[in-house]
Motif scaffolding. Structure first.
Motif, PDB file in Angstrom:
ATOM      1  N   LEU A  41       0.712  -1.211  -0.002  1.00  0.00           N
ATOM      2  CA  LEU A  41       0.043   0.037  -0.035  1.00  0.00           C
ATOM      3  C   LEU A  41       0.741   1.164  -0.026  1.00  0.00           C
ATOM      4  CD1 LEU A  41      -2.817   1.354   0.028  1.00  0.00           C
ATOM      5  CD2 LEU A  41      -2.545   0.976   2.618  1.00  0.00           C
ATOM      6  N   GLN A  42       2.049   1.201   0.706  1.00  0.00           N
ATOM      7  CA  GLN A  42       2.986   2.490   0.720  1.00  0.00           C
ATOM      8  C   GLN A  42       3.478   2.753  -0.671  1.00  0.00           C
ATOM      9  OE1 GLN A  42       5.408   1.591   3.990  1.00  0.00           O
ATOM     10  NE2 GLN A  42       4.108   2.506   5.486  1.00  0.00           N
ATOM     11  N   LEU A  47       3.588   5.717  -5.754  1.00  0.00           N
ATOM     12  CA  LEU A  47       3.294   5.741  -7.064  1.00  0.00           C
ATOM     13  C   LEU A  47       2.460   6.740  -7.692  1.00  0.00           C
ATOM     14  CD1 LEU A  47       4.417   4.658  -9.909  1.00  0.00           C
ATOM     15  CD2 LEU A  47       2.714   2.713  -9.691  1.00  0.00           C
ATOM     16  N   PHE A  48       0.861   6.450  -6.892  1.00  0.00           N
ATOM     17  CA  PHE A  48       0.197   7.426  -7.212  1.00  0.00           C
ATOM     18  C   PHE A  48       0.580   8.758  -6.890  1.00  0.00           C
ATOM     19  CE2 PHE A  48      -4.057   9.427  -5.512  1.00  0.00           C
ATOM     20  CZ  PHE A  48      -4.836   9.049  -6.865  1.00  0.00           C
ATOM     21  N   LEU A  49       1.144   9.076  -5.604  1.00  0.00           N
ATOM     22  CA  LEU A  49       1.638  10.644  -5.632  1.00  0.00           C
ATOM     23  C   LEU A  49       2.510  11.034  -6.751  1.00  0.00           C
ATOM     24  CD1 LEU A  49       1.982  12.990  -3.532  1.00  0.00           C
ATOM     25  CD2 LEU A  49       3.742  11.891  -2.490  1.00  0.00           C
ATOM     26  N   GLN A  50       3.350  10.220  -7.103  1.00  0.00           N
ATOM     27  CA  GLN A  50       4.174  10.520  -8.482  1.00  0.00           C
ATOM     28  C   GLN A  50       3.447  11.221  -9.433  1.00  0.00           C
ATOM     29  OE1 GLN A  50       6.985   7.511  -8.967  1.00  0.00           O
ATOM     30  NE2 GLN A  50       8.451   8.269  -7.167  1.00  0.00           N
ATOM     31  N   ARG A  51       2.346  10.336  -9.670  1.00  0.00           N
ATOM     32  CA  ARG A  51       1.621  10.417 -10.905  1.00  0.00           C
ATOM     33  C   ARG A  51       0.848  11.671 -10.682  1.00  0.00           C
ATOM     34  NH1 ARG A  51      -0.800   4.529 -12.237  1.00  0.00           N
ATOM     35  NH2 ARG A  51       0.984   3.643 -12.978  1.00  0.00           N
ATOM     36  N   LEU A  55       0.708  15.131 -12.912  1.00  0.00           N
ATOM     37  CA  LEU A  55      -0.494  15.791 -13.484  1.00  0.00           C
ATOM     38  C   LEU A  55      -0.414  17.250 -13.135  1.00  0.00           C
ATOM     39  CD1 LEU A  55      -3.250  12.922 -12.928  1.00  0.00           C
ATOM     40  CD2 LEU A  55      -2.303  13.808 -15.079  1.00  0.00           C
ATOM     41  N   GLY A  56      -0.028  17.571 -11.920  1.00  0.00           N
ATOM     42  CA  GLY A  56       0.157  19.052 -11.412  1.00  0.00           C
ATOM     43  C   GLY A  56       0.917  19.732 -12.290  1.00  0.00           C
TER      44      GLY A  56
END
Length: 131
Positions: A41-42, A47-51, A55-56
């Protein structure tokens, strides 16, 4: 004085180890699975944070591009005015001074509000994008 009974217990006595029970092994395996799930999960969260950060960054680049586009589009009336002046001077339909709104002394009139030429800072945008 009473002597300690701790050394008598077989679970605490040195060298005395009992094999782990099935319940303890099952609990240990369950905790290992939970720890692995938390690690997964971490990793997925990272990975989700990097994506999302990517996007930002893309959204910021699009916002900058939109601002530059707006500045460029604001220049079209000036460009058409200049083209009309060129065509008028070339065709002999009007003199340059008449078409440009110039005074007789040769000083150009100020541009209407909101009409100005813009330099697009491509090099600066690319350097900021690389950082």
């Amino acid at each position: 004085m009473r002597s300690s009974t701790v050394s008598i217990r077989s679970s605490i006595a040195p060298g005395a180890q009992h094999p782990p029970s099935a319940e303890n092994l099952a609990g240990l395996n369950q905790k290992k699975k939970e720890a692995e799930a938390v690690d997964a999960l971490q990793r997925a969260s990272a990975l989700f944070l990097q994506r999302l950060e990517g996007l930002g960054d893309d959204c910021e680049a699009m916002a900058d591009a939109g601002a530059v586009l707006g500045e460029v589009l604001a220049q079209w009336p000036q460009m058409f005015r200049i083209l009309n002046l060129f065509l008028a001077a070339r065709g002999g339909l009007a003199t340059y001074a008449e078409g440009a709104g110039m005074e007789t002394d040769g000083d150009p009139s100020p541009l209407p509000p909101g009409e100005r030429l813009v330099r697009v800072p491509i090099d600066e945008l690319q350097q900021a994008e690389q950082k």
